[in-house]
Design a protein around this motif. Structure first.
Motif, PDB file in Angstrom:
ATOM      1  N   LEU A   1      -6.608 -12.207  -0.729  1.00  0.00           N
ATOM      2  CA  LEU A   1      -6.175 -11.153   0.523  1.00  0.00           C
ATOM      3  C   LEU A   1      -4.607 -10.975   0.362  1.00  0.00           C
ATOM      4  O   LEU A   1      -4.138 -10.359   1.166  1.00  0.00           O
ATOM      5  N   CYS A   2      -3.844 -11.578  -0.688  1.00  0.00           N
ATOM      6  CA  CYS A   2      -2.526 -11.941  -0.438  1.00  0.00           C
ATOM      7  C   CYS A   2      -1.970 -10.460  -0.850  1.00  0.00           C
ATOM      8  O   CYS A   2      -2.574  -9.925  -1.887  1.00  0.00           O
ATOM      9  N   THR A   3      -0.970 -10.004  -0.283  1.00  0.00           N
ATOM     10  CA  THR A   3      -0.651  -8.618  -0.502  1.00  0.00           C
ATOM     11  C   THR A   3       0.904  -8.780  -1.242  1.00  0.00           C
ATOM     12  O   THR A   3       1.564  -7.796  -1.683  1.00  0.00           O
ATOM     13  N   SER A   4       1.145 -10.053  -1.818  1.00  0.00           N
ATOM     14  CA  SER A   4       2.380 -10.279  -2.544  1.00  0.00           C
ATOM     15  C   SER A   4       3.652  -9.744  -2.113  1.00  0.00           C
ATOM     16  O   SER A   4       4.516  -9.251  -2.864  1.00  0.00           O
ATOM     17  N   CYS A   5       3.809 -10.034  -1.015  1.00  0.00           N
ATOM     18  CA  CYS A   5       4.977  -9.357  -0.222  1.00  0.00           C
ATOM     19  C   CYS A   5       6.325 -10.313  -0.294  1.00  0.00           C
ATOM     20  O   CYS A   5       7.370  -9.895   0.038  1.00  0.00           O
ATOM     21  N   ASN A   6       6.165 -11.348  -0.737  1.00  0.00           N
ATOM     22  CA  ASN A   6       7.166 -12.117  -1.425  1.00  0.00           C
ATOM     23  C   ASN A   6       7.665 -13.046  -0.127  1.00  0.00           C
ATOM     24  O   ASN A   6       8.523 -13.787  -0.056  1.00  0.00           O
ATOM     25  N   ASP A   7       7.192 -12.858   1.240  1.00  0.00           N
ATOM     26  CA  ASP A   7       7.591 -13.391   2.416  1.00  0.00           C
ATOM     27  C   ASP A   7       7.561 -14.980   2.419  1.00  0.00           C
ATOM     28  O   ASP A   7       8.709 -15.717   2.402  1.00  0.00           O
TER      29      ASP A   7
ATOM     30  N   ASP B   1       9.798 -16.433  -0.594  1.00  0.00           N
ATOM     31  CA  ASP B   1      11.129 -16.469  -0.383  1.00  0.00           C
ATOM     32  C   ASP B   1      11.181 -17.554   0.508  1.00  0.00           C
ATOM     33  O   ASP B   1      12.510 -18.117   0.518  1.00  0.00           O
TER      34      ASP B   1
ATOM     35  N   GLU C   1      -1.668 -16.340 -11.290  1.00  0.00           N
ATOM     36  CA  GLU C   1      -1.395 -15.242 -12.614  1.00  0.00           C
ATOM     37  C   GLU C   1      -1.531 -13.756 -12.321  1.00  0.00           C
ATOM     38  O   GLU C   1      -1.127 -13.247 -12.666  1.00  0.00           O
ATOM     39  N   LEU C   2      -2.316 -13.891 -10.961  1.00  0.00           N
ATOM     40  CA  LEU C   2      -2.537 -12.401 -10.552  1.00  0.00           C
ATOM     41  C   LEU C   2      -1.345 -12.177  -9.442  1.00  0.00           C
ATOM     42  O   LEU C   2      -1.565 -11.322  -8.937  1.00  0.00           O
ATOM     43  N   LYS C   3      -0.381 -12.868  -9.176  1.00  0.00           N
ATOM     44  CA  LYS C   3       0.567 -12.518  -8.248  1.00  0.00           C
ATOM     45  C   LYS C   3       0.160 -12.683  -7.156  1.00  0.00           C
ATOM     46  O   LYS C   3       0.400 -11.860  -6.281  1.00  0.00           O
TER      47      LYS C   3
ATOM     48  N   ASN D   1       4.745 -15.094  10.072  1.00  0.00           N
ATOM     49  CA  ASN D   1       5.341 -14.101   9.601  1.00  0.00           C
ATOM     50  C   ASN D   1       4.464 -13.370   8.326  1.00  0.00           C
ATOM     51  O   ASN D   1       4.671 -12.227   8.051  1.00  0.00           O
TER      52      ASN D   1
ATOM     53  N   PRO E   1       2.283 -10.940   6.997  1.00  0.00           N
ATOM     54  CA  PRO E   1       1.710  -9.655   7.448  1.00  0.00           C
ATOM     55  C   PRO E   1       0.558  -9.591   7.459  1.00  0.00           C
ATOM     56  O   PRO E   1      -0.120  -8.686   8.366  1.00  0.00           O
ATOM     57  N   VAL E   2      -0.492 -10.301   6.728  1.00  0.00           N
ATOM     58  CA  VAL E   2      -1.948 -10.019   6.723  1.00  0.00           C
ATOM     59  C   VAL E   2      -2.423 -11.448   7.237  1.00  0.00           C
ATOM     60  O   VAL E   2      -3.696 -11.422   7.064  1.00  0.00           O
TER      61      VAL E   2
END
Lengths: 778, 324
Positions: free
Chosen positions: A706-712, A715, A725-727, A748, A750-751
């Motif tokens: 379910l990860c949206t790859s937002c980098n939070d 980071d 491998e699917l980021k 933090n 978001p999902v």
């Protein structure tokens, strides 16, 4: 008295049909009619049994006696620009013009009538033998129509209507009638369209590769010592700056800045060799140099052959040329992508031959089209024809069949109608790689898309086209003759396209025949009886109706005067549907019409009935291939039905036995239902299993999918959180950070897919507060 | 075992070639805000490129202006960061000239539905074979919060201090009302597997595939889509054999999951205007609509020399002659 053949037939059935036989013997009229039917054509001396040539025609032909008054698929226009609509009937074009032009309601009727008048005038011109483009014929026909108009006001309306329709006419091309050359003309036209299409594609590929190779060679030349010499640079810069630049210095600067080494001698030689072959092919395809002005741009040279043997020889020569070309194309593709490795590829291309051509490349073989006269082929060509059809070579064969008098015996050998070619079409359908189309010439416009499909098909194609007698017959127009050949099942239409699938259902179709689900097409016949009452009968159009117009078979028909009509006379369609055993006392007849438009019964003789039965057998086998009442399917259906019946019977017997045994009266059929109903607990078990394998509340985890790859999170701590491998994020190392970082990441996200679990370090400060915050995410 | 014949056959891929991974489609580091929904879209298209093994040199992402339009910079493919509202005509130009390229368009609600609305209508009508992703965050984020055509009524922003006066434009309903459309879908950035599946289907549709993606802007509208994110009951998942396929595990998360036949345009229009639930899935698909590039191709095939000549002709218009 019955003749020998007839009496033996009846005697064999004597025991089964004793009463009927006695009735026949007592009925002198029926005996006379049976004698006509069973006897050979020359056995009767009854003058009324001779069919009087063209004056007697099958009743179903009545509406078609004057084709000029009808609108049908001919004349046809061969469009030069539209591959998908290569042959359009004139009547369709006129209908289209009427549809697109929307004059006011008051003018609508005049407009339509005027265009129909023009259509008739164009047809008349074509019938006069004019083979011209539609635009030319239109102008001549319009003048004729205007000249024929007597009223001046009406003439102006006509002029206006024809003018407006002419302006709306978008297409042009040769207009042709259904004559003896129609098949060759139409196929040559289709072939040119296909060639133009495919040649354009080949030209573009060659253009691209040539351009790319030229760039490589030019770039190498620009790096050469000669191109970077002071003199060359001075020439390139032009005289204006010659005084202000030190070209010797510039030359050394240019040379010192070259980071790429020049091409090796072998590569340069290979590139030039390949380019030479590609350029030669480009010139061959488009001798004009591809200026884009010619409508025939990109068209390859047409190759035709008059015999199968010659076709093989021509193809062999072309194949050798294509091996060289595709070898060059493949080298060029590798060179353009900078993937040519001499150690690996030199040996391969040195041994390159036709075995290594792919089906796609073979499809690029230049056209090879073979015209064949089905009745003039010798044994060698017949054998070669079969060999071609069994191969995967892209050779297209047009086999024209004429049904000439020499080819068809006018007696009992009627089964051989159409000669050798008719059987060839059916036989070729069993070859898995051959495209086969059988049709009479009259059907070619409506089968235009199938014609194109066969020409585009990468393997061999056979077109068996029935074009009617070589010479124009007076008794019947060629179009009607050919169309009734298909209508009567004498020459059925079918198409087998191996490219459409692997089974018969996908590859084979009979759908272009009239009423393909029936043994014979059924049509309404409307007439008045002797008392003037309107009557309608449904009658079958059989092969005997078709052959009735052929003078060679006149002896097979015997008209019967109304006073001799007998209740045992049966229409031929119904007669053919009977078991032959039950026909011994029946007399088959056709409805025909004489010169006075009076209906007449015509007895069909035994020989022609046998031919019709043979024809019906061939049609039936085609129906099976097309899946119409397929016997295998019907048998499987029957077996399945019997199995289900047996199962059902078994279940009923079981219920009966149970009732008798325990006497409870409870329907045992409910038990399986109850078991099926227990599916829910099973599903719950599965759910429990899922829960058991998921991480518990103690353990930190992320719902990665379910990860949206937002980098939070990454980071925040890239050692603790990482991407797969699917980021999408996962906990890379839970010990690489603090529990606080985990909780803050969860807060933090978001999902909300980070679950912190329990802290691993009991000494971390403020744990109580952090665990309270984490609880919301566990 | 190495088979040189098969390896060198044009119909068989060269086994020596390396497959592309998602890393091959990474451009410069994405510089959107933390938790921006655009990241999910970026990941989805990178995954698509890798899964479909699109050659980077044969793939181009075109964008206009806005947060969404920064996406081409973050892709390891060709890209064109165009003028405001002009992503679609640029993409059409690329496609008509180079039909062999895979063309994607990334545009925002401001870029597409406001300044680029004229191009939007005609691009849909032209139905060229490309994938258009409308990143709809309902706000101008790059310029720090001004209302866009899709902003809800009452939204307070720097250009609407008393709240937006107008009802928002519904990009789905608007698109479904246009002529000659062939593919319209709706996605949300916070359901990555569904987002990927929709983009995947859009890519495989021949024609213009229009995917509106509801995209979060955590910086300026942090709670704008909370009602949908926190309450799966507000999502209506549209599945069908000819439409969206989702895994059972995903479908189970949504109470409202219905079969919708994407060939039913009237039903698609009803769903697009559904106020109660947000439809997610493929609303409309018609593979029979003709692509513009199929009927109007570039006539002249230019060789390298022709291209140089054409470029020189253009450059000559701007020649600066040295003064004597």
């Amino acid at each position: 008295m019955l003749n020998k053949a007839g009496s033996s037939f009846i005697v064999n059935r004597f025991e089964e049909h004793n009463e009927e036989l006695i009735a026949v013997r007592q009925d002198s009229l029926l005996k006379r009619l049976l004698r006509i039917h069973l006897g050979p054509p020359e056995a009767t001396d009854d003058q009324s049994s001779q069919i009087p040539g063209s004056r007697l025609v099958p009743a179903l032909f009545t509406a078609y006696r004057d084709l000029n008054a009808l609108r049908y698929d001919f004349p046809v226009m061969l469009l030069e620009t539209d591959v998908e609509r290569m042959a359009v009937p004139l009547s369709h074009l006129i209908d289209e013009l009427i549809r697109v032009q929307t004059p006011t309601a008051a003018e609508d009727e005049y407009y339509r009538r005027d265009l129909y008048q023009l259509e008739a005038a164009i047809k008349a011109l074509v019938n006069e033998g004019r083979q011209q483009r539609l635009s030319t014929l239109w102008d001549v026909a319009a003048k004729r129509c205007l000249a024929a108009a007597t009223d001046a006001a009406r003439r102006e309306v006509l002029r206006s209507n024809l003018g407006s329709a002419r302006r709306a006419l978008r297409d042009d091309g040769l207009v042709t009638e259904c004559d003896g050359q129609i098949a060759r003309r139409l196929f040559a036209h289709a072939w040119q369209l296909i060639e133009s299409e495919q040649g354009q594609h080949a030209r573009e590929t060659l253009d691209d590769l040539s351009a790319e190779l030229t760039v490589i060679i030019d770039a190498d030349r620009m790096r050469s010592a000669r191109a970077t010499s002071a003199d060359a640079l001075r020439t390139a810069m032009g005289g204006e700056h010659a005084g202000g630049i030190d070209f010797e210095r510039l030359s050394s600067v240019v040379r010192s800045n070259q980071h790429q080494s020049p091409l090796t001698t072998s590569r340069r030689k290979r590139l030039r060799g390949v380019l030479k072959i590609l350029e030669a092919e480009r010139r061959r395809i488009d001798p004009g140099g591809g200026n884009g002005k010619s409508s025939r741009r990109g068209q390859r040279v047409l190759t035709t052959a008059d015999s199968c043997v010659e076709a093989f020889e021509l193809l062999d020569a072309e194949l050798q040329r294509m091996v060289e070309l595709f070898r060059a194309v493949r080298i060029a593709q590798l060179e353009v992508e900078n993937r040519y490795d001499e150690a690996r590829h030199n040996a391969f291309f040195a041994a390159f031959d036709q075995e290594q051509l792919t089906p796609e490349e073979l499809s690029g073989l230049p056209p090879l089209f073979v015209y064949l006269d089905g009745e003039a082929l010798d044994a060698e060509n017949k054998a070669t024809l079969v060999e071609i059809l069994s191969s995967e070579l892209p050779i297209k064969l047009l086999l024209e069949l004429h049904n000439t008098p020499d080819a068809v015996p006018a007696t009992i050998g009627l089964a051989a109608f159409g000669g050798w070619g008719t059987s060839l079409g059916s036989m070729a359908t069993v070859l898995p790689t051959a495209f086969v189309m059988q049709a009479p010439a009259s059907h070619l416009p409506r089968l235009a898309s199938e014609v194109m499909a066969g020409l585009r098909y990468q393997g061999p194609a056979l077109y068996c086209i029935y074009t009617g007698p070589v010479a124009e017959a007076e008794s019947m127009p060629r179009y009607l003759h050919c169309a009734s050949a298909a209508e009567s099942r004498a020459f059925p239409c079918f198409v087998q396209h191996p490219g459409r699938g692997t089974d018969w259902a996908q590859r084979f179709t009979l759908s272009d025949n009239p009423q393909p689900e029936l043994a014979w097409p059924i049509h309404h016949l409307s007439y008045e009886d002797g008392d003037g009452r309107a009557m309608i009968d449904d009658i079958a159009f059989t092969v005997a109706d078709f052959l009735a117009m052929d003078p060679r078979f006149a002896g097979q028909y015997a008209p019967v005067a109304p006073e001799a009509w007998h209740p045992n006379m049966v229409p031929l369609g119904d007669y053919l549907a009977l078991d032959p055993i039950d026909t011994f006392n029946k007399v088959p007849y056709l409805w025909m019409i004489n010169g006075n438009d009076t209906l007449q019964r015509v007895i069909v003789r035994r020989g022609l009935v046998a031919a019709a039965r043979h024809c019906a057998k061939l049609w039936r086998s085609l129906q099976e291939l097309a899946g119409i009442d397929n016997s295998h399917a019907l048998r499987a259906l029957e077996v399945e039905r019997e199995r289900l019946e047996a199962e059902k019977q078994g279940a009923v017997e079981q219920v009966t036995t149970t009732e008798h045994t325990d006497g409870s009266g409870v329907a045992p059929a409910a038990a399986p239902q109850a078991i099926l109903g227990s599916a829910e607990p099973v599903s719950e078990d599965a759910g429990a299993h899922e829960v058991a394998t998921a991480p518990g509340p103690e353990q930190a985890y992320i719902e990665t999918e379910l990860c949206t790859s937002c980098n939070d999170c990454t980071d925040r701590n890239s050692m603790m959180f990482g991407y797969d491998e699917l980021k999408q994020a996962y906990i890379k190392d839970v010990r690489a950070g603090t529990f606080r970082e985990l909780v803050e990441a969860a807060e933090n996200c978001p999902v909300c897919i980070i679950h912190p679990g329990k802290p691993l370090n009991p000494d971390e400060p403020d744990l109580a507060e952090l665990m309270q915050r984490a609880a919301a995410f566990n | 075992m190495f088979d040189p014949i098969k390896t060198l056959s044009p119909s068989v891929p060269d086994i020596d070639d390396d497959a592309y991974s998602m890393d091959d489609f990474e451009g410069v580091n994405a510089r959107w805000c933390h938790a921006c929904g655009n990241n999910a879209i970026l990941t989805a298209v990178q995954k698509l490129c890798a899964e479909e093994q699109l050659a980077p040199e044969k793939t181009v992402f075109v964008s206009g202006i806005g947060c969404s339009s920064r996406l081409p910079h973050y892709m390891g493919t060709y890209g064109f960061h165009a003028l405001h509202g002009r992503a679609l005509p640029i993409a059409e130009g690329i496609k008509i000239r180079r039909p062999d390229l895979h063309v994607f368009v990334n545009t925002g609600d401001g870029d597409c539905c406001s300044i680029g609305a004229g191009h939007w209508i005609h691009a849909m009508r032209y139905n060229m074979n490309m994938t258009v992703l409308l990143h709809d965050n309902q706000i101008y984020g790059l310029t720090k919060k001004q209302i866009s055509p899709t902003s809800p009524r009452g939204l307070v922003s720097s250009t609407s201090p008393r709240g937006a006066y107008l009802e928002p434009l519904n990009p789905l309903a608007a698109t479904l009302g246009m002529s000659n459309i062939s593919f319209v879908a709706n996605a949300v950035d916070w359901l990555p597997s569904v987002l990927y599946e929709i983009i995947h289907q859009a890519f495989h549709h021949r024609g213009l595939s229009f995917v509106r993606i509801v995209q979060r802007c955590p910086r300026y509208l942090p709670h704008q889509f909370d009602e949908y994110m926190k309450d799966p009951e507000r999502i209506l998942l549209l599945t069908h054999a000819q439409g969206l396929h989702v895994q059972d595990a995903v479908a189970r998360r949504f109470k409202h999951c219905m079969e919708h036949d994407p060939s039913d345009l009237d039903r698609a229009r009803e769903l697009a205007t559904n106020q109660e639930r947000l439809p997610v899935g493929i609303l409309y698909r018609n593979p029979g609509v003709l692509c513009y590039e199929d009927v109007r191709t570039s006539v002249e095939h230019l060789t390298a020399a022709d291209k140089v000549k054409a470029l020189e002709r253009e450059f000559d218009k701007f020649t600066v002659q040295p003064t004597s």
